[in-house]
Motif scaffolding. Structure first.
Motif, short mmCIF file in Angstrom:
data_model
loop_
_atom_site.label_atom_id
_atom_site.label_comp_id
_atom_site.label_asym_id
_atom_site.label_seq_id
_atom_site.Cartn_x
_atom_site.Cartn_y
_atom_site.Cartn_z
N GLU A 32 -7.33 7.15 4.57
CA GLU A 32 -6.72 7.07 3.28
C GLU A 32 -7.22 8.33 2.38
O GLU A 32 -6.55 8.85 1.52
CB GLU A 32 -6.80 5.77 2.51
N LYS A 33 -8.49 8.56 2.55
CA LYS A 33 -8.78 9.57 1.44
C LYS A 33 -8.44 10.98 2.18
O LYS A 33 -8.51 11.98 1.18
CB LYS A 33 -10.48 9.40 1.47
N LEU A 34 -8.44 11.03 3.22
CA LEU A 34 -8.03 12.28 3.89
C LEU A 34 -6.38 12.88 3.31
O LEU A 34 -5.96 13.92 3.09
CB LEU A 34 -7.73 12.32 5.49
N ILE A 35 -5.66 11.62 3.38
CA ILE A 35 -4.36 12.01 2.56
C ILE A 35 -4.48 12.32 1.18
O ILE A 35 -3.72 13.08 0.77
CB ILE A 35 -3.35 10.57 2.61
N SER A 36 -5.34 11.61 0.39
CA SER A 36 -5.63 12.27 -0.78
C SER A 36 -6.09 13.50 -0.84
O SER A 36 -5.67 14.37 -1.85
CB SER A 36 -6.67 11.31 -1.67
N LEU A 37 -7.11 13.95 -0.03
CA LEU A 37 -7.48 15.28 -0.06
C LEU A 37 -6.53 16.04 0.20
O LEU A 37 -6.51 17.35 -0.33
CB LEU A 37 -8.81 15.20 0.95
N GLU A 38 -5.81 16.01 1.19
CA GLU A 38 -4.51 16.90 1.58
C GLU A 38 -3.61 17.24 0.39
O GLU A 38 -3.40 18.36 -0.19
CB GLU A 38 -3.62 16.30 2.70
N LEU B 36 -7.41 21.63 8.81
CA LEU B 36 -8.40 20.60 9.33
C LEU B 36 -7.94 19.09 8.79
O LEU B 36 -7.81 18.21 9.46
CB LEU B 36 -9.83 20.81 8.68
N VAL B 37 -7.59 19.09 7.45
CA VAL B 37 -7.18 17.83 7.01
C VAL B 37 -5.98 17.41 7.59
O VAL B 37 -5.85 16.39 8.26
CB VAL B 37 -6.80 17.77 5.54
N GLN B 38 -4.82 18.18 7.83
CA GLN B 38 -3.68 17.90 8.36
C GLN B 38 -3.74 17.30 9.83
O GLN B 38 -3.08 16.73 10.41
CB GLN B 38 -2.56 18.93 8.17
N SER B 39 -4.54 18.21 10.44
CA SER B 39 -4.90 17.93 11.89
C SER B 39 -5.56 16.51 12.20
O SER B 39 -5.32 16.03 13.38
CB SER B 39 -5.88 19.13 12.54
N TRP B 40 -6.19 15.89 11.33
CA TRP B 40 -6.76 14.51 11.51
C TRP B 40 -6.19 13.48 11.15
O TRP B 40 -6.46 12.01 11.53
CB TRP B 40 -8.13 14.71 11.11
N ILE B 41 -4.81 13.64 10.52
CA ILE B 41 -4.17 12.51 9.84
C ILE B 41 -3.62 11.61 11.18
O ILE B 41 -3.85 10.39 11.11
CB ILE B 41 -2.97 13.00 9.13
N GLU B 42 -3.07 12.23 11.96
CA GLU B 42 -2.57 11.26 13.13
C GLU B 42 -3.61 10.87 14.13
O GLU B 42 -3.54 9.42 14.34
CB GLU B 42 -1.36 12.15 14.02
N PRO B 43 -4.51 11.71 14.56
CA PRO B 43 -5.51 10.97 15.38
C PRO B 43 -6.38 9.74 14.71
O PRO B 43 -6.77 8.87 15.36
CB PRO B 43 -6.53 11.95 15.69
N VAL C 81 4.25 10.93 2.93
CA VAL C 81 4.36 11.46 1.67
C VAL C 81 2.81 11.29 1.40
O VAL C 81 2.20 10.09 1.56
CB VAL C 81 4.89 10.23 0.86
N SER C 82 2.16 12.17 0.63
CA SER C 82 0.76 12.07 0.48
C SER C 82 0.59 11.19 -0.87
O SER C 82 1.13 11.44 -2.01
CB SER C 82 0.23 13.80 0.16
N VAL C 83 -0.64 10.73 -0.85
CA VAL C 83 -0.94 9.95 -1.97
C VAL C 83 -2.22 11.09 -2.81
O VAL C 83 -3.05 11.53 -2.31
CB VAL C 83 -1.95 8.63 -1.83
N PRO C 84 -1.76 11.47 -4.20
CA PRO C 84 -2.52 12.29 -4.78
C PRO C 84 -3.85 11.83 -4.92
O PRO C 84 -4.29 10.62 -5.05
CB PRO C 84 -1.84 12.54 -6.12
N LEU C 85 -4.94 12.76 -5.30
CA LEU C 85 -6.22 12.42 -5.91
C LEU C 85 -6.05 11.28 -7.07
O LEU C 85 -5.02 11.52 -7.90
CB LEU C 85 -6.93 13.73 -6.21
N ASP C 86 -7.07 10.84 -7.56
CA ASP C 86 -7.40 10.19 -8.76
C ASP C 86 -7.49 11.18 -10.02
O ASP C 86 -8.51 11.76 -10.07
CB ASP C 86 -8.50 9.14 -8.69
N CYS C 87 -6.33 11.28 -10.69
CA CYS C 87 -6.27 12.31 -11.58
C CYS C 87 -6.20 11.80 -12.91
O CYS C 87 -5.80 12.59 -13.89
CB CYS C 87 -5.00 13.48 -11.42
#
Length: 232
Positions: free
Chosen positions: A153-159, A119-126, A24-30
């Motif tokens: 954590e920020k990659l999840i928000s960016l995704e 690119l974002v999704q490819s880096w989450i697990e590594p 579950v992705s965490v949204p950007l600060d909106c």
């Protein structure tokens, strides 16, 4: 040097069974200007793009700092030169994303956004793996551990922000761009100590490069919104 480079191997088999923590992705600060909480889909496309770009800028900057800190702590100069000579491939090498400036300029807005998402999704697990292994290093500074966790954590928000941006800009209700390649990133518990260090160094180096790509693609997209014919 072995005291510095030592990586505890106990429990590494657990990495093979490590679950994907970020389903579950965490949204950007909106939050809007009045600081009342709102969801990303409710803010304007322009404002959302600005926030996504800001996120990407921060991720690149912190990933660059993390790479430099790791290098200073654990990588002697001869090994830095060895890595620079291309002995270690990036995990995103197989992604269908161009790297030359001329090819990037030819990408459509759709492919710019989808490339960032891949690119974002490819880096989450590594990065989950990297946090675990860095925690096992002798003398790993808290600053390095904290920076790596922050980027993860920020990659999840960016995704999440890019997904919403795609829906806004391209009017696409569903996403089909998740990149998955069997064996793109594998956990090898049989590596020697030095190989562990070099693999982690490669991850950080490649993360820095890919974070720069994300930032570049998003800024090109922003430029096209305001000055379509003068975006170098």
């Amino acid at each position: 040097m072995h005291n510095v480079l030592c990586v505890l191997q106990q429990g590494l088999w657990a990495l093979l069974l490590w679950p994907h923590l970020f389903t579950v992705s965490v949204p950007l600060d909106c939050r809007d200007d009045q600081a009342s909480l709102a969801r990303c889909p409710s803010i304007s496309q322009e404002k959302l793009l600005d926030r996504v770009i800001h996120h990407a800028e921060l991720i690149y900057r912190v990933s660059e700092e993390s790479c430099s800190l790791f290098e200073e702590m654990f990588i002697p100069l001869p090994l830095r030169l060895q890595s620079n000579q291309g002995g270690y491939a990036c995990i995103t090498k197989a992604l269908p994303i161009p790297s030359s400036k001329s090819e990037i300029q030819q990408l459509s807005d759709k492919w710019l956004l989808h490339s960032v998402l891949m690119l974002v999704q490819s880096w989450i697990e590594p990065l989950v793996y990297l946090q675990m292994t860095l925690d096992r290093y002798d003398h790993a500074p808290d600053m390095l551990l904290n920076k790596t966790k922050w980027v993860s954590e920020k990659l999840i928000s960016l995704e999440q922000g890019v997904v919403v941006l795609i829906k806004k800009m391209l009017d696409e209700g569903t996403m089909t761009t998740t990149y998955s390649e069997q064996g793109a990133f594998q956990y090898d518990v049989q590596l020697e100590m030095l190989e562990y260090v070099m693999r982690d160094y490669t991850l950080l180096t490649c993360l820095k490069k890919d974070a720069h790509k994300m930032e570049t693609f998003l800024k090109l997209l922003k430029c096209r919104q305001t000055d379509k014919y003068n975006c170098a």
